[in-house]
Design an enzyme around this catalytic site. Structure first.
Site, PDB file in Angstrom:
ATOM      1  N   ARG A  48       0.349   7.638  -7.501  1.00  0.00           N
ATOM      2  CA  ARG A  48      -0.707   6.755  -7.028  1.00  0.00           C
ATOM      3  C   ARG A  48      -2.069   7.073  -7.644  1.00  0.00           C
ATOM      4  O   ARG A  48      -3.051   6.402  -7.316  1.00  0.00           O
ATOM      5  CB  ARG A  48      -0.806   6.843  -5.504  1.00  0.00           C
ATOM      6  N   HIS A  74       0.648  12.834  -6.498  1.00  0.00           N
ATOM      7  CA  HIS A  74       0.193  11.894  -5.468  1.00  0.00           C
ATOM      8  C   HIS A  74       1.129  10.690  -5.371  1.00  0.00           C
ATOM      9  O   HIS A  74       0.700   9.561  -5.131  1.00  0.00           O
ATOM     10  CB  HIS A  74      -1.239  11.429  -5.761  1.00  0.00           C
ATOM     11  N   TYR A 118      -9.654  16.201   2.306  1.00  0.00           N
ATOM     12  CA  TYR A 118     -10.234  15.894   0.997  1.00  0.00           C
ATOM     13  C   TYR A 118     -11.619  16.535   0.915  1.00  0.00           C
ATOM     14  O   TYR A 118     -12.246  16.806   1.943  1.00  0.00           O
ATOM     15  CB  TYR A 118     -10.387  14.386   0.805  1.00  0.00           C
ATOM     16  N   ARG A 148      -4.939   0.813  -8.096  1.00  0.00           N
ATOM     17  CA  ARG A 148      -3.648   0.372  -7.567  1.00  0.00           C
ATOM     18  C   ARG A 148      -3.645  -1.148  -7.529  1.00  0.00           C
ATOM     19  O   ARG A 148      -4.170  -1.771  -6.603  1.00  0.00           O
ATOM     20  CB  ARG A 148      -3.429   0.987  -6.186  1.00  0.00           C
ATOM     21  N   SER A 169      -3.073  13.309   7.866  1.00  0.00           N
ATOM     22  CA  SER A 169      -4.024  12.960   6.822  1.00  0.00           C
ATOM     23  C   SER A 169      -5.443  12.867   7.372  1.00  0.00           C
ATOM     24  O   SER A 169      -5.653  12.466   8.523  1.00  0.00           O
ATOM     25  CB  SER A 169      -3.629  11.617   6.196  1.00  0.00           C
ATOM     26  N   LYS A 219      -3.005  20.956  -2.772  1.00  0.00           N
ATOM     27  CA  LYS A 219      -2.070  19.875  -3.093  1.00  0.00           C
ATOM     28  C   LYS A 219      -2.590  19.040  -4.266  1.00  0.00           C
ATOM     29  O   LYS A 219      -3.751  18.650  -4.298  1.00  0.00           O
ATOM     30  CB  LYS A 219      -1.880  18.964  -1.871  1.00  0.00           C
ATOM     31  N   TYR A 248       0.826  -1.207   0.000  1.00  0.00           N
ATOM     32  CA  TYR A 248       0.000   0.000   0.000  1.00  0.00           C
ATOM     33  C   TYR A 248       0.860   1.256   0.000  1.00  0.00           C
ATOM     34  O   TYR A 248       0.608   2.197  -0.752  1.00  0.00           O
ATOM     35  CB  TYR A 248      -0.935   0.005   1.214  1.00  0.00           C
ATOM     36  N   GLN A 271      -4.502  17.802   6.635  1.00  0.00           N
ATOM     37  CA  GLN A 271      -4.834  17.599   5.223  1.00  0.00           C
ATOM     38  C   GLN A 271      -6.283  17.166   5.088  1.00  0.00           C
ATOM     39  O   GLN A 271      -6.772  16.335   5.853  1.00  0.00           O
ATOM     40  CB  GLN A 271      -3.909  16.541   4.612  1.00  0.00           C
ATOM     41  N   THR A 285      -6.295  18.538  -0.612  1.00  0.00           N
ATOM     42  CA  THR A 285      -5.857  17.682  -1.718  1.00  0.00           C
ATOM     43  C   THR A 285      -6.927  17.628  -2.799  1.00  0.00           C
ATOM     44  O   THR A 285      -8.084  17.282  -2.526  1.00  0.00           O
ATOM     45  CB  THR A 285      -5.547  16.266  -1.210  1.00  0.00           C
TER      46      THR A 285
END
Length: 382
Positions: free
Chosen positions: A281, A278, A129, A164, A106, A254, A24, A127, A155
């Site tokens: 990713r 990122h 989202y 992924r 995060s 970001k 991960y 951070q 972000t």
């Protein structure tokens, strides 16, 4: 194993972590082309060696977003960081404080904001989202304010999670239900150091900031499903008015890879941007961060503070990023490998390695202060 460089911690992390966690943090999206480019193209940047300059005193201090820092480095936000060492975000924020640099928590950290604040003695960054439930976002921002967070990183390059494949192969996202849980439990049990430190003594295994909407007994599958349905793919630049209305501190955008988007960030009054893909990713095949950085810095470097991340594995890489226009660099994998390998002590050590490597790189390029690092340090622009 004697650790001499930041990359040595990657080896330690691979040994210590269950495969679903190592893959991960180590992996990228699709064929991982951009992940590889981030490292390879940064390594290609040639610096100009200068001699017979007085470099007996090297000053690495800088000032970003009203904060005096010992190094032009920050610990960037890493999801699930707390699964790599016991209450990992608490250990990381203490390591950052000891080094005199910022730590960015995060949204999808294991330790919630208030727990990290309890471990910290200084303000840290948070951070965020864009989530569909704006009420929940207001609550998160309010918690960040109450915890004394100084700077918000928003972000914008994750309207949907990237594909992924390593996560599917490792069992993180590709094995659901009881069989998937058993597979991850087996991986944990066969890594006894991690099982004791994190699996048993690192509980609760929750995503603390989003636990209220996931539920008390939620697991990794619930988190991955929540991301897919609750991250807001309809967000536009106009929606950032919502962030500005609820957050009155420094705001960093970001996930910028294009000069036009950088100008848009400046136009809405952002205080800074992070030039970032990122960590390779999200959208595979996009340029390496170091390739995107110079034209973005040229476009908006006088209007806001430009930071960068992606592929940075040494203090020499930090100098390269600064020379190409960044005012500061956020570390990602470099610090989380160290956290997985040796906890807080590992993060502290890797930051000392970065500091020593920066000092050498600056001395050999004839620079004694961070603000002297510019394009004239580059021998051959990409």
């Amino acid at each position: 194993m004697k650790v001499a460089s930041a990359l040595d911690y990657r080896t330690l992390a691979r040994r210590r972590l269950p495969p679903f966690l190592f893959e991960y943090i180590d992996g990228g999206s699709y064929a991982e082309v951009t992940l590889k480019r981030n490292v390879a193209e940064l390594e290609r940047i040639a610096l100009r060696q200068r001699v017979l300059t007085d470099v007996s005193t090297i000053d690495l201090t800088t000032r970003l977003f009203g904060e005096d820092l010992a190094l032009p480095i920050g610990l960037g936000p890493i999801g699930l960081a707390g699964m790599n060492a016991r209450r990992g975000e608490r250990q990381a924020v203490r390591a950052a404080e000891k080094a005199g640099i910022p730590f960015a928590l995060s949204t999808v950290s294991c330790c919630p904001i208030d727990e990290v604040a309890d471990a910290a003695t200084k303000p840290f960054w948070f951070q965020l989202y864009m989530i569909r439930d704006r009420g929940f976002m207001r609550e998160l921002i309010a918690k960040a304010k109450a915890a004394g967070c100084s700077t918000m990183i928003f972000t914008v390059d994750m309207p949907l999670p990237g594909s992924r494949y390593r996560d599917v192969h490792s069992g993180l996202s590709g094995a659901s239900g009881p069989l998937g849980q058993l597979r991850r439990l087996w991986q944990g049990a066969t890594h006894p150091g991690w099982a004791w430190d994190v699996g048993i003594n690192g509980r609760p295994h929750q995503l603390g900031n989003v636990a209220p909407v996931l539920g008390r007994d939620s697991g990794l599958e619930d988190f991955l499903g929540w991301m897919k349905t609750n991250f807001d793919p309809s967000v536009t630049w106009k929606d950032l008015d919502f962030i500005r209305e609820t957050w009155d501190g420094p705001l960093i955008i970001k996930g910028i890879l294009d000069a036009e988007d950088a100008r848009a960030a400046a136009d809405i009054g952002a205080d800074g941007i992070v030039v970032s893909n990122h960590g390779g990713r999200q959208l595979d095949g996009v340029p390496a961060t170091v390739t995107a950085l110079p034209p973005i810095a040229d476009a908006v470097g006088e209007r806001l503070t430009v930071l960068a991340d992606g592929g940075v594995r040494s203090g020499l890489d930090v100098v390269r990023m600064l020379a190409l226009g960044a005012k500061g660099v956020l570390l990602g994998r470099a610090w989380v490998y160290a956290l997985a390998g040796a906890g807080q002590a590992g993060v502290e050590h890797v930051l000392r390695i970065f500091e020593a490597e920066m000092r050498i790189a600056m001395a050999l390029t004839g620079r004694t202060r961070v603000d002297q690092i510019d394009r004239s340090c580059i021998a051959d622009l990409p």
